[in-house]
Design a protein around this motif. Structure first.
Motif, mmCIF file in Angstrom:
data_model
loop_
_atom_site.group_PDB
_atom_site.id
_atom_site.type_symbol
_atom_site.label_atom_id
_atom_site.label_comp_id
_atom_site.label_asym_id
_atom_site.label_seq_id
_atom_site.Cartn_x
_atom_site.Cartn_y
_atom_site.Cartn_z
ATOM 1 N N VAL A 112 0.836 -1.205 0.000
ATOM 2 C CA VAL A 112 0.000 0.000 0.000
ATOM 3 C C VAL A 112 0.870 1.253 0.000
ATOM 4 C CG1 VAL A 112 -1.664 1.335 1.349
ATOM 5 C CG2 VAL A 112 -1.967 -1.139 1.066
ATOM 6 N N ASN A 113 1.922 1.257 0.790
ATOM 7 C CA ASN A 113 2.823 2.412 0.817
ATOM 8 C C ASN A 113 3.487 2.621 -0.547
ATOM 9 O OD1 ASN A 113 2.421 3.299 3.472
ATOM 10 N ND2 ASN A 113 3.859 1.775 4.273
ATOM 11 N N ASP A 114 3.812 1.517 -1.226
ATOM 12 C CA ASP A 114 4.389 1.636 -2.565
ATOM 13 C C ASP A 114 3.376 2.217 -3.547
ATOM 14 O OD1 ASP A 114 6.889 0.735 -1.930
ATOM 15 O OD2 ASP A 114 6.514 -1.352 -2.488
ATOM 16 N N VAL A 115 2.119 1.790 -3.433
ATOM 17 C CA VAL A 115 1.061 2.328 -4.293
ATOM 18 C C VAL A 115 0.907 3.826 -4.066
ATOM 19 C CG1 VAL A 115 -1.426 2.319 -4.739
ATOM 20 C CG2 VAL A 115 -0.209 0.150 -4.492
ATOM 21 N N PHE A 116 0.903 4.238 -2.812
ATOM 22 C CA PHE A 116 0.780 5.658 -2.495
ATOM 23 C C PHE A 116 1.987 6.449 -3.006
ATOM 24 C CE2 PHE A 116 -2.146 4.795 1.368
ATOM 25 C CZ PHE A 116 -3.246 4.782 0.530
ATOM 26 N N ALA A 117 3.153 5.847 -2.917
ATOM 27 C CA ALA A 117 4.357 6.537 -3.404
ATOM 28 C C ALA A 117 4.262 6.801 -4.901
ATOM 29 C CB ALA A 117 5.592 5.700 -3.089
ATOM 30 N N VAL A 118 3.807 5.814 -5.659
ATOM 31 C CA VAL A 118 3.655 5.974 -7.103
ATOM 32 C C VAL A 118 2.551 6.986 -7.403
ATOM 33 C CG1 VAL A 118 2.976 4.796 -9.231
ATOM 34 C CG2 VAL A 118 4.550 3.685 -7.629
ATOM 35 N N ALA A 119 1.466 6.930 -6.637
ATOM 36 C CA ALA A 119 0.353 7.855 -6.857
ATOM 37 C C ALA A 119 0.772 9.302 -6.655
ATOM 38 C CB ALA A 119 -0.802 7.519 -5.914
ATOM 39 N N MET A 120 1.733 9.544 -5.794
ATOM 40 C CA MET A 120 2.208 10.900 -5.529
ATOM 41 C C MET A 120 3.396 11.286 -6.399
ATOM 42 S SD MET A 120 -0.029 11.855 -3.465
ATOM 43 C CE MET A 120 0.631 13.475 -3.135
ATOM 44 N N GLY A 121 3.667 10.485 -7.413
ATOM 45 C CA GLY A 121 4.733 10.820 -8.355
ATOM 46 C C GLY A 121 6.095 10.307 -7.973
ATOM 47 N N GLY A 122 6.170 9.448 -6.964
ATOM 48 C CA GLY A 122 7.450 8.896 -6.534
ATOM 49 C C GLY A 122 7.698 7.518 -7.123
ATOM 50 N N HIS A 123 8.569 6.776 -6.489
ATOM 51 C CA HIS A 123 8.918 5.438 -6.956
ATOM 52 C C HIS A 123 8.640 4.421 -5.859
ATOM 53 C CE1 HIS A 123 10.913 7.150 -10.491
ATOM 54 N NE2 HIS A 123 11.450 8.042 -9.661
ATOM 55 N N SER A 124 8.257 3.220 -6.274
ATOM 56 C CA SER A 124 7.952 2.172 -5.316
ATOM 57 C C SER A 124 9.193 1.344 -5.022
ATOM 58 C CB SER A 124 6.845 1.263 -5.859
ATOM 59 O OG SER A 124 7.263 0.642 -7.060
ATOM 60 N N ALA A 125 9.279 0.864 -3.792
ATOM 61 C CA ALA A 125 10.395 0.002 -3.408
ATOM 62 C C ALA A 125 10.193 -1.423 -3.921
ATOM 63 C CB ALA A 125 10.553 -0.003 -1.893
ATOM 64 N N GLY A 126 8.927 -1.811 -4.051
ATOM 65 C CA GLY A 126 8.616 -3.150 -4.544
ATOM 66 C C GLY A 126 7.791 -3.098 -5.821
ATOM 67 N N ALA A 132 1.132 0.371 -11.584
ATOM 68 C CA ALA A 132 2.159 1.323 -12.009
ATOM 69 C C ALA A 132 1.884 1.794 -13.436
ATOM 70 C CB ALA A 132 3.540 0.683 -11.917
ATOM 71 N N SER A 133 1.571 0.857 -14.324
ATOM 72 C CA SER A 133 1.262 1.209 -15.714
ATOM 73 C C SER A 133 -0.032 2.003 -15.804
ATOM 74 C CB SER A 133 1.148 -0.062 -16.566
ATOM 75 O OG SER A 133 2.351 -0.794 -16.542
ATOM 76 N N LEU A 134 -1.004 1.648 -14.963
ATOM 77 C CA LEU A 134 -2.279 2.346 -14.961
ATOM 78 C C LEU A 134 -2.096 3.800 -14.529
ATOM 79 C CD1 LEU A 134 -5.127 1.403 -15.709
ATOM 80 C CD2 LEU A 134 -5.586 1.092 -13.275
#
Length: 237
Positions: A112-126, A132-134
């Motif tokens: 979930v934290n990785d999803v939030f990181a991507v949603a905010m324009g960052g990068h996921s650790a996993g 991510a593509s969506l």
């Protein structure tokens, strides 16, 4: 209640105004995205509002495009299709966030934290899979479609010009978020929200109400009809 093009267009204008207000409103005092927030009632409410906002935005831009399709040209068509796809993807992403993320927040907090990181324009650790593509597709369609659609509206001069310019600039400015970490990225939603409000009001205001539409002029008799009447008149005693 009769349904006609005028009613539908004015409804689309109101939808765009409400969508713009919601887009701005959900940014106010938005908590940080994390697993603790994902399990709260406020998170569910905000995600649900985002789904409604995406649906109303799609209705709004459809009402802006369809009556003015010829004047907006090919650029308007491409912009509408891409921008509309962006809102469709946004609706699906926000729906996933409202329904799936709260359940995963306690079972797979790292995901979930990785999803939030991507949603905010960052990068996921996993690996977060297709999300991510969506998210990438949503960003491309929202920015690219918004810029093209806004420019097409400016060129067509069918709605408020300032609002159309703000739509193009506001969506395009989202590209600057990664380069301006000191600025709250949620502020970038404000110009687009204001643009939707302005365009929606302009669409509603410039579309006559169903009851005020002028009656079509009576049809004049055709040449054949007039010829037939004159022929009949000559046969009268």
């Amino acid at each position: 209640m009769s349904i006609n093009p005028s009613t539908l267009t004015r409804t689309a204008g109101i939808s765009a105004v409400v969508a713009g207000l919601l887009f701005i409103g959900i940014q106010i005092n938005h908590p940080q995205l994390d697993t603790a927030f994902a399990t709260s009632a406020e998170y569910t409410v905000r995600q649900s509002v985002k789904v409604v906002m995406a649906v109303l935005s799609l209705i709004g831009i459809t009402g802006m495009y369809v009556p003015h399709a010829k004047r907006m040209g090919v650029l308007g068509l491409i912009g509408y299709l891409v921008f509309g796809a962006g809102y469709l993807i946004m609706m699906s992403v926000e729906a996933i966030g409202a329904v799936v993320i709260p359940t995963l927040a306690t079972r797979a907090p790292a995901y979930v934290n990785d999803v939030f990181a991507v949603a905010m324009g960052g990068h996921s650790a996993g690996n977060i899979g297709a999300l991510a593509s969506l998210n990438a597709a949503m960003g491309f369609a929202y920015i690219g479609g918004g810029v093209m659609f806004g420019i097409a509206l400016v060129r067509a001069t069918v709605l408020a010009r300032w609002a159309a310019i703000m739509l193009a600039v506001g969506t395009g400015a989202t590209l600057a978020i990664p380069f301006l970490p000191m600025i709250n990225e949620r502020l970038f939603a404000v110009p687009t929200g204001v643009a939707l409000i302005g365009l929606g009001y302009s669409l509603w205001h410039r579309t006559p109400a169903a009851g005020s539409l002028p009656e079509p002029p009576p049809k004049s008799p055709s040449a054949l009809t007039r010829l037939g009447r004159s022929t009949a008149d000559t046969r009268l005693p």
